[in-house]
Structure formats: C-alpha cells, structure tokens
Design a protein around this motif. Structure first.
Motif, PDB file in Angstrom:
ATOM      1  N   SER A  55       0.852  -1.175   0.000  1.00 22.46           N
ATOM      2  CA  SER A  55       0.000   0.000   0.000  1.00 22.46           C
ATOM      3  C   SER A  55       0.898   1.238   0.000  1.00 22.46           C
ATOM      4  CB  SER A  55      -0.898   0.000   1.238  1.00 22.46           C
ATOM      5  OG  SER A  55      -1.644   1.185   1.300  1.00 22.46           O
ATOM      6  N   VAL A  56       0.644   2.150  -0.933  1.00 26.49           N
ATOM      7  CA  VAL A  56       1.422   3.380  -1.035  1.00 26.49           C
ATOM      8  C   VAL A  56       0.449   4.549  -0.909  1.00 26.49           C
ATOM      9  CG1 VAL A  56       2.986   4.742  -2.465  1.00 26.49           C
ATOM     10  CG2 VAL A  56       3.097   2.245  -2.532  1.00 26.49           C
ATOM     11  N   LYS A  57       0.701   5.429   0.071  1.00 30.32           N
ATOM     12  CA  LYS A  57      -0.186   6.565   0.333  1.00 30.32           C
ATOM     13  C   LYS A  57       0.631   7.835   0.448  1.00 30.32           C
ATOM     14  CE  LYS A  57      -3.462   3.732   2.840  1.00 30.32           C
ATOM     15  NZ  LYS A  57      -4.229   3.526   4.045  1.00 30.32           N
ATOM     16  N   ILE A  58       0.001   8.965   0.126  1.00 25.59           N
ATOM     17  CA  ILE A  58       0.612  10.275   0.326  1.00 25.59           C
ATOM     18  C   ILE A  58      -0.069  10.907   1.530  1.00 25.59           C
ATOM     19  CG2 ILE A  58       0.938  12.581  -0.628  1.00 25.59           C
ATOM     20  CD1 ILE A  58       1.182  11.357  -3.365  1.00 25.59           C
ATOM     21  N   LEU A 110       0.717  16.805   8.782  1.00 24.83           N
ATOM     22  CA  LEU A 110       0.000  16.479  10.016  1.00 24.83           C
ATOM     23  C   LEU A 110      -0.324  14.997  10.123  1.00 24.83           C
ATOM     24  CD1 LEU A 110      -2.456  19.500  10.108  1.00 24.83           C
ATOM     25  CD2 LEU A 110      -0.339  19.197  11.387  1.00 24.83           C
ATOM     26  N   GLY A 111      -0.015  14.223   9.084  1.00 27.02           N
ATOM     27  CA  GLY A 111      -0.288  12.794   9.115  1.00 27.02           C
ATOM     28  C   GLY A 111      -1.633  12.414   8.527  1.00 27.02           C
ATOM     29  N   ASN A 112      -2.323  13.370   7.917  1.00 28.25           N
ATOM     30  CA  ASN A 112      -3.615  13.081   7.287  1.00 28.25           C
ATOM     31  C   ASN A 112      -3.376  12.447   5.923  1.00 28.25           C
ATOM     32  OD1 ASN A 112      -4.936  14.363   9.449  1.00 28.25           O
ATOM     33  ND2 ASN A 112      -4.631  16.341   8.455  1.00 28.25           N
ATOM     34  N   GLU A 113      -4.160  11.429   5.613  1.00 26.85           N
ATOM     35  CA  GLU A 113      -4.025  10.763   4.316  1.00 26.85           C
ATOM     36  C   GLU A 113      -4.624  11.646   3.236  1.00 26.85           C
ATOM     37  OE1 GLU A 113      -5.925   6.922   2.087  1.00 26.85           O
ATOM     38  OE2 GLU A 113      -5.422   6.702   4.207  1.00 26.85           O
ATOM     39  N   ILE A 114      -3.828  11.945   2.210  1.00 28.48           N
ATOM     40  CA  ILE A 114      -4.288  12.791   1.108  1.00 28.48           C
ATOM     41  C   ILE A 114      -4.814  11.926  -0.030  1.00 28.48           C
ATOM     42  CG2 ILE A 114      -3.612  14.566  -0.549  1.00 28.48           C
ATOM     43  CD1 ILE A 114      -3.603  15.487   2.369  1.00 28.48           C
ATOM     44  N   VAL A 115      -4.021  10.953  -0.468  1.00 33.02           N
ATOM     45  CA  VAL A 115      -4.416  10.101  -1.591  1.00 33.02           C
ATOM     46  C   VAL A 115      -3.737   8.742  -1.451  1.00 33.02           C
ATOM     47  CG1 VAL A 115      -2.592  10.909  -3.140  1.00 33.02           C
ATOM     48  CG2 VAL A 115      -4.686  10.037  -4.102  1.00 33.02           C
ATOM     49  N   GLY A 117       4.387  21.519  -2.145  1.00 33.78           N
ATOM     50  CA  GLY A 117       4.767  21.494  -0.735  1.00 33.78           C
ATOM     51  C   GLY A 117       5.454  20.199  -0.366  1.00 33.78           C
ATOM     52  N   ILE A 118       5.595  19.984   0.929  1.00 36.38           N
ATOM     53  CA  ILE A 118       6.261  18.797   1.450  1.00 36.38           C
ATOM     54  C   ILE A 118       5.208  17.793   1.912  1.00 36.38           C
ATOM     55  CG2 ILE A 118       7.807  17.936   3.247  1.00 36.38           C
ATOM     56  CD1 ILE A 118       9.205  20.647   3.142  1.00 36.38           C
ATOM     57  N   TYR A 119       5.389  16.549   1.492  1.00 39.45           N
ATOM     58  CA  TYR A 119       4.475  15.466   1.847  1.00 39.45           C
ATOM     59  C   TYR A 119       5.299  14.253   2.273  1.00 39.45           C
ATOM     60  CZ  TYR A 119       0.905  18.205  -0.504  1.00 39.45           C
ATOM     61  OH  TYR A 119       0.042  19.200  -0.866  1.00 39.45           O
ATOM     62  N   PHE A 120       4.613  13.266   2.803  1.00 38.50           N
ATOM     63  CA  PHE A 120       5.252  12.004   3.163  1.00 38.50           C
ATOM     64  C   PHE A 120       4.655  10.884   2.327  1.00 38.50           C
ATOM     65  CE2 PHE A 120       5.768  14.454   7.104  1.00 38.50           C
ATOM     66  CZ  PHE A 120       7.144  14.403   7.197  1.00 38.50           C
ATOM     67  N   LEU A 121       5.517  10.001   1.857  1.00 40.18           N
ATOM     68  CA  LEU A 121       5.106   8.816   1.115  1.00 40.18           C
ATOM     69  C   LEU A 121       5.141   7.663   2.109  1.00 40.18           C
ATOM     70  CD1 LEU A 121       4.399   8.378  -1.860  1.00 40.18           C
ATOM     71  CD2 LEU A 121       6.716   7.589  -2.209  1.00 40.18           C
ATOM     72  N   LYS A 122       3.980   7.108   2.423  1.00 41.86           N
ATOM     73  CA  LYS A 122       3.874   6.031   3.405  1.00 41.86           C
ATOM     74  C   LYS A 122       3.720   4.711   2.653  1.00 41.86           C
ATOM     75  CE  LYS A 122       1.230   4.850   7.533  1.00 41.86           C
ATOM     76  NZ  LYS A 122       0.086   5.256   8.360  1.00 41.86           N
ATOM     77  N   VAL A 147       8.378   5.320   5.813  1.00 45.10           N
ATOM     78  CA  VAL A 147       7.911   6.670   5.481  1.00 45.10           C
ATOM     79  C   VAL A 147       9.071   7.430   4.860  1.00 45.10           C
ATOM     80  CG1 VAL A 147       6.962   8.821   6.378  1.00 45.10           C
ATOM     81  CG2 VAL A 147       6.252   6.636   7.359  1.00 45.10           C
ATOM     82  N   LYS A 148       8.828   8.007   3.683  1.00 38.63           N
ATOM     83  CA  LYS A 148       9.833   8.804   2.980  1.00 38.63           C
ATOM     84  C   LYS A 148       9.257  10.188   2.728  1.00 38.63           C
ATOM     85  CE  LYS A 148      12.963   5.617   2.273  1.00 38.63           C
ATOM     86  NZ  LYS A 148      14.348   5.700   2.688  1.00 38.63           N
ATOM     87  N   ARG A 149      10.103  11.213   2.835  1.00 38.91           N
ATOM     88  CA  ARG A 149       9.672  12.591   2.616  1.00 38.91           C
ATOM     89  C   ARG A 149       9.856  12.942   1.148  1.00 38.91           C
ATOM     90  NH1 ARG A 149      12.231  18.205   3.586  1.00 38.91           N
ATOM     91  NH2 ARG A 149      13.666  17.171   2.244  1.00 38.91           N
TER      92      ARG A 149
END
Length: 153
Positions: free
Chosen positions: A96-99, A103-108, A133-138, A147-149
């Motif tokens: 599972s790959v999520k952005i 704040l840790g909220n799932e975007i997509v 902007g800056i996001y995290f790839l979970k 988790v990668k930035r």
C-alpha cells in the motif's frame, strides 16, 4: 556630661509560642505491605559471563521478526508529476502506497495491490489537485511501514 543609662534600647522578650511548641513524636512508622523481592545482581563488578552472551544472542535472533519490505530508492525528489519507487520484497505480500500531509492526514492512496517477491520498480502519477509542498510517502507491507519525505512542485 555623660549620662549612663541602664535601660536597654533593643530589649527582646522571649517568644512564648516558640518555647511552648514541641516536636511531635511519631510512634508508628509506615509499613509497606507488599511482597517485593530484593534486587540481587546476577554478576558482581559488572562482568557478564561469555556463555550468557552467546546464549542471549541466539535467542534474540530467533525472536526478531522477519523483514519483508526494503525501500531502496524514491526518485525524482522533488516530484513534478510522477514518482518512482525501487523496493525489494522478501516474499509475496500486499503493498500500500499513500501520500500523507505534514499532520499525518491521508491525502491520496496511490496503490493497494499484491506484489510478488523480489526487486520491483513502481511508478505512480501524482494527482493534479495536490498543492506544491512537502508530503510524506507512506509505504506499507504487512506490519511494516516505511515513510519517505517528498517535495511536490
């Protein structure tokens, strides 16, 4: 013309309250009613026997959970419209790959699929609705999470 005076200028009375107050004597000491074993160190002087070190290493390696997911590379970073992942799966598992935002909220959710064992290269398109902007790839596989930035342009 000197006059001697026998009256003291700074005379003090004895404090009647201080002499009347006495320390309270405690007759009972509090008792702890619990069965706690006293601490006895296994070894004296901080030395550990070699046999115990060897036996502890063998048991700790067996208890260590098996690693399934290894993320080798996330590129390009900063991301414009597509992100690529190179990852290694030790066995077949769900991926599972999520952005996520800061704040840790799932975007997509980019992917939720079953992946075969081995080294894989995956490409995902970034949605246009994502602001710069800056996001995290979970990246999740089984009980493991990496988790990668990433920076989105």
């Amino acid at each position: 013309m000197s006059v001697l005076c026998s009256v003291s200028v700074f005379g003090q009375k004895t404090d009647s309250l201080a002499s009347a107050a006495r320390a309270k004597k405690i007759n009972k000491t509090p008792q702890i009613k619990a069965s706690v074993q006293t601490y006895k160190p296994k070894y004296s002087f901080g030395y550990v026997q070699y046999n115990d070190l060897v036996s502890n290493n063998k048991t700790s390696n067996n208890l260590k959970p098996e690693k399934i997911l290894t993320v080798l590379k996330v590129y390009p970073n900063p991301v414009d419209d597509q992100v690529n992942l190179i990852l290694r799966m030790d066995r077949e598992s769900n991926l599972s790959v999520k952005i996520m935002d800061l704040l840790g909220n799932e975007i997509v959710t980019l992917s939720n699929e079953r992946i075969a064992a081995g080294e894989q290269t995956k490409s995902y398109t970034i949605p246009n609705r994502l602001n710069a902007g800056i996001y995290f790839l979970k990246i999740m596989s089984g009980s493991e999470t990496v988790v990668k930035r990433i920076s989105v342009l």
